[in-house]
Scaffold this motif. Structure first.
Motif, PDB file in Angstrom:
ATOM      1  N   TYR A 104     -43.613   5.350   2.133  1.00  0.00           N
ATOM      2  CA  TYR A 104     -42.176   5.270   1.860  1.00  0.00           C
ATOM      3  C   TYR A 104     -41.795   6.311   0.812  1.00  0.00           C
ATOM      4  O   TYR A 104     -40.750   6.965   0.909  1.00  0.00           O
ATOM      5  CB  TYR A 104     -41.812   3.874   1.363  1.00  0.00           C
ATOM      6  CG  TYR A 104     -40.436   3.806   0.737  1.00  0.00           C
ATOM      7  CD1 TYR A 104     -39.298   3.801   1.529  1.00  0.00           C
ATOM      8  CD2 TYR A 104     -40.289   3.781  -0.654  1.00  0.00           C
ATOM      9  CE1 TYR A 104     -38.035   3.764   0.957  1.00  0.00           C
ATOM     10  CE2 TYR A 104     -39.036   3.742  -1.232  1.00  0.00           C
ATOM     11  CZ  TYR A 104     -37.912   3.734  -0.424  1.00  0.00           C
ATOM     12  OH  TYR A 104     -36.663   3.711  -0.992  1.00  0.00           O
ATOM     13  N   THR A 112     -39.211   9.456   1.386  1.00  0.00           N
ATOM     14  CA  THR A 112     -38.040   9.607   0.520  1.00  0.00           C
ATOM     15  C   THR A 112     -37.993  11.007  -0.082  1.00  0.00           C
ATOM     16  O   THR A 112     -36.921  11.615  -0.202  1.00  0.00           O
ATOM     17  CB  THR A 112     -38.060   8.554  -0.606  1.00  0.00           C
ATOM     18  OG1 THR A 112     -38.151   7.244  -0.035  1.00  0.00           O
ATOM     19  CG2 THR A 112     -36.792   8.636  -1.448  1.00  0.00           C
ATOM     20  N   LYS A 131     -36.723  13.300   2.580  1.00  0.00           N
ATOM     21  CA  LYS A 131     -35.273  13.163   2.736  1.00  0.00           C
ATOM     22  C   LYS A 131     -34.541  13.910   1.624  1.00  0.00           C
ATOM     23  O   LYS A 131     -33.484  14.512   1.850  1.00  0.00           O
ATOM     24  CB  LYS A 131     -34.880  11.687   2.722  1.00  0.00           C
ATOM     25  CG  LYS A 131     -35.326  10.920   3.954  1.00  0.00           C
ATOM     26  CD  LYS A 131     -34.966   9.441   3.837  1.00  0.00           C
ATOM     27  CE  LYS A 131     -35.471   8.659   5.046  1.00  0.00           C
ATOM     28  NZ  LYS A 131     -35.178   7.205   4.928  1.00  0.00           N
TER      29      LYS A 131
END
Length: 217
Positions: free
Chosen positions: A101, A105, A108
């Motif tokens: 995760y 992130t 992104k």
């Protein structure tokens, strides 16, 4: 007959590949059949000469013998090739599902940064980016700070926990996936597709061969 019937109980892949290697061209066949006579060999070679002539005579009966041998070879290798590609794809898919995760992130954030810098251009609304473009981050700068430094500073200021994403990358699947060479995998998939196209092409041609190729399926 074994070749025409693609009978894998009669020949293995090594035998088929060896037949491909010694499969003569039409011109070579004519030379061989013209030269192999009892007048040109000693008596102790006569039996060998006859066997060799018989072999090539049988080979000449098969239209596009080398092409059919290549189809046979592809058939024998097909399951192993597909299994290997499927295993690699499964590793990549599992790795994507298990992806950190924190790492996703960070990615992104990189995408958002790139879109902000390219705002007003056709690149300003990207939905993704090539991984090799990450290598350009240290080289992209405005003479004061590289994009890599800016990214690290922004993360450290706003989301410092993201800087520890590397700790989440130790899973076994991710380690296996990191060792896979994408270009090699693409090459394997392309080879399978090329082989399938070759099979389809030869089977279409075989339909026009007449009775001699009726078992080629």
């Amino acid at each position: 007959e074994s070749v025409l019937a693609l009978d894998d109980s009669a020949l293995d892949v090594d035998q088929v590949d060896n037949l491909i290697k010694i499969c003569p061209t039409k011109e070579e066949m004519n030379i061989i059949m013209g030269k192999l006579t009892f007048d040109t060999v000693h008596d102790f070679m006569a039996a060998f000469c006859v066997s060799l002539q018989q072999f090539f005579m049988e080979l000449m009966r098969v239209p596009r013998a080398e092409s059919k041998l290549r189809v046979f070879s592809f058939k024998l290798k097909f399951n192993a090739q597909v299994s290997e590609v499927r295993e690699s794809l499964n590793i990549i898919n599992l790795s994507a599902e298990q992806a950190s995760y924190l790492l996703s992130t960070v990615m992104k954030t990189v995408l958002s940064l790139g879109n902000a810098l390219n705002q007003g251009t056709h690149r300003g609304d990207a939905t993704g980016f090539r991984l090799d473009s990450l290598l350009k981050l240290p080289d992209s700068n405005d003479h004061r700070m590289s994009l890599m430094n800016y990214l690290c500073k922004a993360l450290a200021d706003k989301q410092p926990e993201l800087l520890n994403f590397s700790k989440d990358l130790g899973s076994l699947q991710l380690m296996h996936a990191s060792k896979l060479i994408v270009r090699s995998l693409e090459g394997d998939m392309h080879a399978i597709q090329t082989g399938l196209n070759y099979v389809v092409s030869e089977k279409k041609k075989a339909k026009k061969d007449g009775p001699v190729s009726r078992n080629f399926r």
